[in-house]
Design a protein around this motif. Structure first.
Motif, PDB file in Angstrom:
ATOM      1  N   ARG A  54       0.386  -1.291  -0.234  1.00 20.98           N
ATOM      2  CA  ARG A  54       0.127  -0.366  -0.277  1.00 20.98           C
ATOM      3  C   ARG A  54       0.838   1.447  -0.042  1.00 20.98           C
ATOM      4  N   ASP A  55       2.475   1.060   0.219  1.00 18.76           N
ATOM      5  CA  ASP A  55       2.258   2.334   1.006  1.00 18.76           C
ATOM      6  C   ASP A  55       3.955   2.893   0.073  1.00 18.76           C
ATOM      7  N   THR A  88       4.716   2.881  -4.122  1.00 16.97           N
ATOM      8  CA  THR A  88       4.334   2.904  -5.793  1.00 16.97           C
ATOM      9  C   THR A  88       5.077   1.688  -6.240  1.00 16.97           C
ATOM     10  N   ALA A  89       4.461   1.255  -7.467  1.00 13.25           N
ATOM     11  CA  ALA A  89       4.647   0.315  -8.551  1.00 13.25           C
ATOM     12  C   ALA A  89       6.004   1.001  -8.803  1.00 13.25           C
ATOM     13  N   GLU A 119       8.668   1.397  -7.171  1.00 17.57           N
ATOM     14  CA  GLU A 119       9.404   2.338  -6.007  1.00 17.57           C
ATOM     15  C   GLU A 119       8.928  -0.158  -5.809  1.00 17.57           C
TER      16      GLU A 119
END
Length: 382
Positions: free
Chosen positions: A75-76, A78-79, A81
């Protein structure tokens, strides 16, 4: 090996899912990502140590802490990252072997995919679930005879209704698991106070692959509740029933073999309502809310009257949903409906809420067991 229905159902095709990890190494050259990973891991009470471009996380209790970390990171981050982080679970102790493991380790995005973790799954995994209950009354005397359980969740600091929960669950492959949670939450939440009333429980037949296996834990919860089998009424929405009628009938027959009853919900909304009633022969028929609220339109009256008459011929009790005014209550009673449900009689509430916060109409008054209309015999067993 694990299953997409959370280990309850062994009849669905299996996915290879890694087991729980006690330690994980996460490496990346992107400077701002690892501090985020470190803070998240510490918030979950995991042991964290850091080195340049590396975070070493250990679950001191050897439980599911690493799984929860993965769910939070889904959730925290990004794709992009997630793709930039390498992750090695339970790495070897030897330094050279550990370095080799990191060099060949998958990205965090790939590891999450292997574990079936998506953003939606992460949200659901951390949600708190409970059931709210809405009363169902006998139209003749307004006595409360049953309650419908409606699943709710507390997600990211806000309450989320069942419709949104099941939408997310279906897109994340969690439908079977959430459907099971809904069934069992309904029973355990109602058992302490239900008394002799009946309990309506929503189910999605597409989440049941083989009834004897997939419903095993629900059977155990129902038995442990101390409630009589005949108090359980399992609701199926008409649109779900149309999808695979043969599978639906086999699932419902398993319900009936346990002494449970079946309700067909939203009847009148679909084109095949009457033929579906004849095929399923439910013990309870719930009239579509949209049609009920369309009264006194003559078209709505005609459809509702036809459905009500056929339901009674088949030995079913008829419930009119969406009743918000006395006028509507009188109209559906004139058309032959036996029971009513809607805001006129009470809104869904959590049973543990203080009495002063509840609608007084929710409180059961002289509970009366749900029964078929006088003089109508039960539907024959299929």
């Amino acid at each position: 090996m694990g299953t997409i229905c959370g280990g309850v159902c062994s009849c669905r095709s299996h996915w290879d899912v890694p087991g729980a990890a006690a330690r994980v190494l996460l490496a990346t050259a992107i400077g701002h990502v690892l501090p985020t990973v470190s803070r998240t891991a510490k918030s979950l009470n995991l042991d964290v140590s850091t080195a340049p471009h590396l975070v070493d996380v250990v679950d001191p209790k050897g439980g599911r802490g690493i799984d929860r970390l993965f769910q939070r990171l889904a959730r925290d981050l990004t794709a992009a990252e997630l793709e930039a982080v390498r992750v090695a679970t339970d790495p070897p102790e030897d330094g050279e072997a550990r370095t080799a493991a990191l060099l060949t380790a998958p990205s965090l995005a790939v590891e999450l995919a292997r574990r079936g973790v998506t953003v939606e799954v992460g949200v659901l995994a951390e949600a708190e679930f409970w059931s709210a209950y809405q009363p169902i009354v006998r139209l003749a005397d307004r006595s409360v005879v049953a309650h419908e359980a409606l699943l709710r969740g507390f997600v990211d600091g806000r309450e989320v209704g069942g419709g949104d929960l099941f939408f997310v669950a279906e897109s994340a492959g969690w439908l079977a698991r959430l459907d099971r949670i809904g069934r069992e939450s309904a029973i355990t939440g109602a058992a302490p106070w239900l008394g002799g009333d009946d309990l309506f429980i929503n189910v999605n037949p597409t989440s049941i692959y083989r009834a004897q296996v997939c419903l095993a834990s629900t059977e155990q919860v129902a038995h442990a509740s101390g409630l009589a089998p005949e108090q359980f009424v399992f609701e199926v929405v008409e649109s779900h029933a149309i999808a695979d009628r043969g599978h639906l009938v086999s699932v419902l027959e398993h319900y009936r073999s346990l002494g449970w009853r079946v309700a067909l919900d939203d009847v009148g909304a679909g084109y095949s309502s009457l033929s579906l009633l004849a095929a399923v022969r439910p013990e309870v028929v719930k009239l579509d809310k949209g049609l009920v609220q369309g009264l006194p339109d003559e078209g709505a009256r005609t459809v509702l009257k036809a459905v009500t008459d056929l339901a009674h011929e088949l030995g079913a009790v008829v419930v009119a949903e969406g009743i918000e005014t006395e006028e509507l209550a009188e109209q559906v009673a004139e058309l032959g409906a036996d029971l009513g449900q809607g805001w006129l009689f009470g809104r869904p509430v959590r049973p543990e809420r203080p009495p002063e916060e509840e609608d007084s109409r929710f409180q059961p008054v002289h509970p009366v067991p749900l029964s078929r209309p006088a003089g109508v015999s039960p539907a024959p067993s299929r």
